[in-house]
Each structure stands twice: as structure tokens, then as C-alpha cells.
Design a protein around this motif. Structure first.
Motif, PDB file in Angstrom:
ATOM      1  N   ALA A  98      -5.208 -14.664  -7.436  1.00  0.00           N
ATOM      2  CA  ALA A  98      -4.574 -15.786  -8.132  1.00  0.00           C
ATOM      3  C   ALA A  98      -5.688 -16.608  -8.778  1.00  0.00           C
ATOM      4  N   ASN A  99      -5.328 -17.479  -9.687  1.00  0.00           N
ATOM      5  CA  ASN A  99      -6.329 -18.295 -10.385  1.00  0.00           C
ATOM      6  C   ASN A  99      -7.151 -19.165  -9.446  1.00  0.00           C
ATOM      7  N   HIS A 100      -6.590 -19.576  -8.351  1.00  0.00           N
ATOM      8  CA  HIS A 100      -7.301 -20.436  -7.406  1.00  0.00           C
ATOM      9  C   HIS A 100      -8.048 -19.643  -6.331  1.00  0.00           C
ATOM     10  N   GLY A 101      -8.164 -18.322  -6.510  1.00  0.00           N
ATOM     11  CA  GLY A 101      -8.981 -17.517  -5.609  1.00  0.00           C
ATOM     12  C   GLY A 101      -8.271 -16.934  -4.411  1.00  0.00           C
ATOM     13  N   GLU A 102      -6.958 -17.093  -4.338  1.00  0.00           N
ATOM     14  CA  GLU A 102      -6.201 -16.477  -3.254  1.00  0.00           C
ATOM     15  C   GLU A 102      -6.048 -14.987  -3.541  1.00  0.00           C
ATOM     16  N   ILE A 103      -6.164 -14.188  -2.494  1.00  0.00           N
ATOM     17  CA  ILE A 103      -5.979 -12.747  -2.634  1.00  0.00           C
ATOM     18  C   ILE A 103      -4.479 -12.457  -2.640  1.00  0.00           C
ATOM     19  N   LEU A 104      -3.986 -11.977  -3.791  1.00  0.00           N
ATOM     20  CA  LEU A 104      -2.571 -11.649  -3.933  1.00  0.00           C
ATOM     21  C   LEU A 104      -2.278 -10.231  -3.458  1.00  0.00           C
ATOM     22  N   GLU A 105      -3.233  -9.327  -3.715  1.00  0.00           N
ATOM     23  CA  GLU A 105      -3.050  -7.930  -3.338  1.00  0.00           C
ATOM     24  C   GLU A 105      -4.411  -7.344  -2.997  1.00  0.00           C
ATOM     25  N   ALA A 106      -4.475  -6.597  -1.916  1.00  0.00           N
ATOM     26  CA  ALA A 106      -5.718  -5.965  -1.466  1.00  0.00           C
ATOM     27  C   ALA A 106      -5.408  -4.536  -1.050  1.00  0.00           C
ATOM     28  N   ARG A 107      -6.182  -3.591  -1.578  1.00  0.00           N
ATOM     29  CA  ARG A 107      -5.993  -2.183  -1.235  1.00  0.00           C
ATOM     30  C   ARG A 107      -7.360  -1.519  -1.070  1.00  0.00           C
ATOM     31  N   PHE A 108      -7.361  -0.437  -0.320  1.00  0.00           N
ATOM     32  CA  PHE A 108      -8.569   0.374  -0.187  1.00  0.00           C
ATOM     33  C   PHE A 108      -8.170   1.826  -0.347  1.00  0.00           C
ATOM     34  N   SER A 109      -9.142   2.636  -0.739  1.00  0.00           N
ATOM     35  CA  SER A 109      -8.934   4.076  -0.851  1.00  0.00           C
ATOM     36  C   SER A 109     -10.268   4.753  -0.608  1.00  0.00           C
ATOM     37  N   GLY A 110     -10.260   6.062  -0.545  1.00  0.00           N
ATOM     38  CA  GLY A 110     -11.496   6.810  -0.366  1.00  0.00           C
ATOM     39  C   GLY A 110     -11.371   7.831   0.746  1.00  0.00           C
ATOM     40  N   GLU A 111     -12.491   8.469   1.003  1.00  0.00           N
ATOM     41  CA  GLU A 111     -12.573   9.463   2.066  1.00  0.00           C
ATOM     42  C   GLU A 111     -13.494   8.919   3.138  1.00  0.00           C
ATOM     43  N   MET A 112     -12.953   8.810   4.355  1.00  0.00           N
ATOM     44  CA  MET A 112     -13.728   8.193   5.429  1.00  0.00           C
ATOM     45  C   MET A 112     -13.219   8.682   6.776  1.00  0.00           C
ATOM     46  N   CYS A 113     -14.047   8.493   7.782  1.00  0.00           N
ATOM     47  CA  CYS A 113     -13.695   8.887   9.142  1.00  0.00           C
ATOM     48  C   CYS A 113     -12.592   7.983   9.698  1.00  0.00           C
ATOM     49  N   ALA A 114     -12.063   8.368  10.838  1.00  0.00           N
ATOM     50  CA  ALA A 114     -10.962   7.625  11.456  1.00  0.00           C
ATOM     51  C   ALA A 114     -11.359   6.190  11.790  1.00  0.00           C
ATOM     52  N   ILE A 115     -12.582   5.974  12.241  1.00  0.00           N
ATOM     53  CA  ILE A 115     -12.997   4.609  12.585  1.00  0.00           C
ATOM     54  C   ILE A 115     -13.041   3.744  11.334  1.00  0.00           C
ATOM     55  N   ALA A 116     -13.631   4.232  10.262  1.00  0.00           N
ATOM     56  CA  ALA A 116     -13.705   3.460   9.018  1.00  0.00           C
ATOM     57  C   ALA A 116     -12.319   3.209   8.449  1.00  0.00           C
ATOM     58  N   LYS A 117     -11.458   4.225   8.458  1.00  0.00           N
ATOM     59  CA  LYS A 117     -10.107   4.067   7.900  1.00  0.00           C
ATOM     60  C   LYS A 117      -9.283   3.106   8.761  1.00  0.00           C
ATOM     61  N   GLY A 118      -9.384   3.238  10.064  1.00  0.00           N
ATOM     62  CA  GLY A 118      -8.661   2.318  10.947  1.00  0.00           C
ATOM     63  C   GLY A 118      -9.141   0.889  10.772  1.00  0.00           C
ATOM     64  N   SER A 119     -10.439   0.717  10.686  1.00  0.00           N
ATOM     65  CA  SER A 119     -11.015  -0.604  10.485  1.00  0.00           C
ATOM     66  C   SER A 119     -10.558  -1.193   9.157  1.00  0.00           C
ATOM     67  N   ALA A 120     -10.568  -0.390   8.098  1.00  0.00           N
ATOM     68  CA  ALA A 120     -10.140  -0.858   6.781  1.00  0.00           C
ATOM     69  C   ALA A 120      -8.663  -1.263   6.805  1.00  0.00           C
ATOM     70  N   SER A 121      -7.836  -0.453   7.444  1.00  0.00           N
ATOM     71  CA  SER A 121      -6.413  -0.755   7.520  1.00  0.00           C
ATOM     72  C   SER A 121      -6.168  -2.085   8.227  1.00  0.00           C
ATOM     73  N   ILE A 122      -6.824  -2.286   9.343  1.00  0.00           N
ATOM     74  CA  ILE A 122      -6.663  -3.524  10.109  1.00  0.00           C
ATOM     75  C   ILE A 122      -7.168  -4.716   9.296  1.00  0.00           C
ATOM     76  N   LEU A 123      -8.334  -4.576   8.677  1.00  0.00           N
ATOM     77  CA  LEU A 123      -8.914  -5.659   7.882  1.00  0.00           C
ATOM     78  C   LEU A 123      -8.047  -5.983   6.673  1.00  0.00           C
ATOM     79  N   PHE A 124      -7.692  -4.971   5.889  1.00  0.00           N
ATOM     80  CA  PHE A 124      -6.969  -5.221   4.644  1.00  0.00           C
ATOM     81  C   PHE A 124      -5.556  -5.741   4.882  1.00  0.00           C
ATOM     82  N   GLU A 125      -5.001  -5.414   6.027  1.00  0.00           N
ATOM     83  CA  GLU A 125      -3.690  -5.950   6.385  1.00  0.00           C
ATOM     84  C   GLU A 125      -3.741  -7.473   6.546  1.00  0.00           C
ATOM     85  N   SER A 126      -4.917  -8.010   6.828  1.00  0.00           N
ATOM     86  CA  SER A 126      -5.062  -9.445   7.074  1.00  0.00           C
ATOM     87  C   SER A 126      -5.522 -10.244   5.851  1.00  0.00           C
TER      88      SER A 126
END
Length: 126
Positions: free
Chosen positions: A46-74
Motif C-alpha cells: 500500500a502507499n503507506h508501506g503496509e504489505i498487502l500481499e506477500a508470496r514466495f516461490s522457488g526450490e528449497m528444502c523442507a526446512i526453508a519452505k516450512g520457514s517461508a510458509s510460516i513467515l509469509f503467513e504472518s
């Protein structure tokens, strides 16, 4: 495989916020050269710096993907400054179990990429 906690396996197997953002304001890719994990971060703001949408993609191990999922969900609804202020310890705590020292870099790849994305766009103070 004791370092694959139930939470990591759940998020790695069915990751939240995995995919692409249409017309992102920020996009950044980071590679873990030790193992080859690659993550792409995309944010729409948003114009005031709020994150409206956050996504990740790529090829990564289970720990990295799990960590990304938990982080990006927040992330959505937070300001960029609040998102990059999330500490490494908070990310690790969110995994609900101890991570072996040789896999901590995998677990922290998503937050490192998020910080890199913000630095690359110069939006840290928004």
C-alpha cells in the motif's frame, strides 16, 4: 530426521503464501550457496508501506519452505519496517522445535531474502 518438526512438515507439504504476486512492487531472489536452496520473494504494498500481499516461490528444502510458509503467513497487514524487524530468533521459534546448527541457514533463508528485497528497493523506512 528429528529436526523436521510436525509444524515444518505441515507447512513444507502444504505451504501457505507459495506462488507469485501479480505486478509486485518488490521482488527479490536469494540463493543459499551451501545447499542450492533458492527463494523468490514478491510483495505488493500500500502507499503507506503496509504489505498487502506477500508470496514466495522457488526450490528449497523442507526446512526453508516450512520457514517461508510460516513467515509469509504472518506478513500481510504489517508494515515493511515491522516485517524486516522480525528477528532471526522469532523465525526459529516459529518452527516449533530445535534446528540443527548446520540447517539454521536454511531456516533463515526466507527472512534473509525478505530483508534483501527491502534493501534492494530502498523501502525499509516506509
Amino acid at each position: 530426521m528429528a529436526f523436521y518438526t510436525e509444524k515444518i512438515l505441515e507447512h513444507a507439504g502444504c505451504p501457505r503464501k507459495f506462488g507469485r504476486v501479480v505486478d509486485p512492487d518488490i521482488q527479490f531472489e536469494e540463493l543459499n550457496p551451501l545447499c542450492g536452496d533458492r527463494i523468490r520473494v514478491e510483495l505488493r504494498l500500500a502507499n503507506h508501506g503496509e504489505i498487502l500481499e506477500a508470496r514466495f516461490s522457488g526450490e528449497m528444502c523442507a526446512i526453508a519452505k516450512g520457514s517461508a510458509s510460516i513467515l509469509f503467513e504472518s506478513l500481510e497487514g504489517r508494515t515493511v519496517a515491522a516485517a524486516i524487524a522480525i528477528s532471526d530468533a522469532e523465525v526459529l521459534d516459529g518452527l516449533a522445535g530445535a534446528i540443527p546448527k548446520n540447517r539454521i541457514q536454511c531456516a533463515l533463508l526466507p527472512i534473509s531474502a525478505l530483508r534483501g528485497a527491502v534493501r534492494s528497493e530502498g523501502t525499509g523506512g516506509r
